[in-house]
Structure formats: structure tokens, C-alpha cells
Write a protein that holds these residues in place. Structure first.
Motif, short mmCIF file in Angstrom:
data_model
loop_
_atom_site.label_atom_id
_atom_site.label_comp_id
_atom_site.label_asym_id
_atom_site.label_seq_id
_atom_site.Cartn_x
_atom_site.Cartn_y
_atom_site.Cartn_z
N LEU A 130 -7.25 -7.72 -5.44
CA LEU A 130 -7.88 -6.84 -6.43
C LEU A 130 -6.97 -5.66 -6.75
O LEU A 130 -6.80 -5.29 -7.92
N LYS A 131 -6.39 -5.06 -5.73
CA LYS A 131 -5.48 -3.94 -5.95
C LYS A 131 -4.24 -4.37 -6.73
O LYS A 131 -3.74 -3.64 -7.58
N SER A 168 0.81 -1.22 0.00
CA SER A 168 0.00 0.00 0.00
C SER A 168 0.84 1.27 0.00
O SER A 168 0.41 2.30 -0.50
N GLY A 181 -8.53 -11.67 -1.50
CA GLY A 181 -9.14 -10.55 -0.80
C GLY A 181 -8.94 -9.24 -1.53
O GLY A 181 -8.59 -9.20 -2.72
N GLU A 182 -9.12 -8.16 -0.80
CA GLU A 182 -9.02 -6.81 -1.36
C GLU A 182 -7.62 -6.54 -1.92
O GLU A 182 -7.48 -5.90 -2.96
N ARG A 183 -6.58 -7.01 -1.24
CA ARG A 183 -5.20 -6.78 -1.72
C ARG A 183 -4.98 -7.44 -3.09
O ARG A 183 -4.25 -6.92 -3.92
#
Length: 147
Positions: free
Chosen positions: A75-76, A10, A71-73
Motif C-alpha cells: 500500500l505504501k 521506510s 501487505g502494508e508495504r
């Protein structure tokens, strides 16, 4: 021909590069950014590394959950992968990076790197582990089915 390994986080991107024979991975740097959404300078630096090391392919760590879900990571990371492919024109391979950050932490602890200094190295070491895992897979003999 060399391969660039990336550990996308991030706030940082750890970078590693292979040797020309595609046997070993060496850490290059950790690219820091001020905001998670500010990727222009990060992508520009990655392009500089591609030119400097004559990179022909990118291996990007893919942060699956321990139970193999995404998970969300993930997708990023997929979005970042698409940006890399579009901007560089190179093939980007998503590589399972589970436990690389934990392994990087153990390596730093065993190497005597002080806890307060580990943030500086963890992503670069994780990138080395991601890339080395991929390089090792290239040199595995295919397993023939035996009767």
C-alpha cells in the motif's frame, strides 16, 4: 532513453539506472531520509536523477509477500508510485521485488563487504536487481504456441 529502478523502503530509496541500450542496470545511490513520511527531498532527488540520466520510465520494486499477497508495504509503495507519476509525469511500473533484498545480502557477503557496512549498499544493490529483472524481461523472446 534510460530507465530508473527504485527500491522504496521506510527510510531509504535505492536507485539504479539502465544503460542507454536497456541491457544492464548500474547502481547509482541510496537516498536516505530522516523520517518515513518526509518524501519531499526524496522526490526532489529522484527528479534530479531523472534529468541527469535522461530517464523516460521508472521501475519501482513492489514488495509482495512470499505467498503472493499484498501487505502494508504494498500500500505504501502504491502511494509512492502515485506520487512519482504525478510529480515526474513518467510511467511507473511496479515490479515484483520478492527476494531482491536477500539476493543483495548474498552478493554483499560474497563480495566481502563487512556486515556493519552492508546497510549502506543493500538498497542500491536491490534496485539494481529489480531493474535488471525488468530489463531482462524486455529481451525475452515471446513464446509462440506450438502445435
Amino acid at each position: 532513453m534510460r530507465i530508473l529502478g527504485l527500491d522504496y523502503g521506510s527510510k531509504t530509496v535505492g536507485a539504479a539506472v539502465s544503460d542507454p541500450l536497456l541491457l544492464t542496470a548500474q547502481g547509482v545511490e541510496t537516498i536516505w531520509r530522516k523520517s518515513p513520511s518526509k518524501l519531499r527531498q526524496t522526490l526532489a532527488r529522484i527528479e534530479e536523477l531523472i534529468k541527469e540520466y535522461e530517464v523516460s520510465k521508472i521501475v519501482l520494486g513492489y514488495p509482495k509477500n512470499m505467498n503472493n499477497t499484498q501487505g502494508e508495504r504494498c500500500l505504501k509503495t502504491q502511494e509512492f508510485c502515485q506520487m512519482l507519476e504525478k510529480r515526474t509525469g513518467l510511467e511507473v511500473i511496479l515490479w515484483d521485488e520478492r527476494l531482491t533484498t536477500a539476493a543483495a545480502g548474498r552478493i554483499m557477503m560474497e563480495s566481502g563487504i563487512r556486515r556493519e557496512n552492508r546497510k549502506e549498499y543493500v538498497d542500491k544493490i536491490a534496485a539494481v536487481l529489480i531493474l535488471q529483472g525488468y530489463l531482462d524481461s524486455l529481451h525475452q523472446p515471446s513464446k509462440a504456441v506450438q502445435n
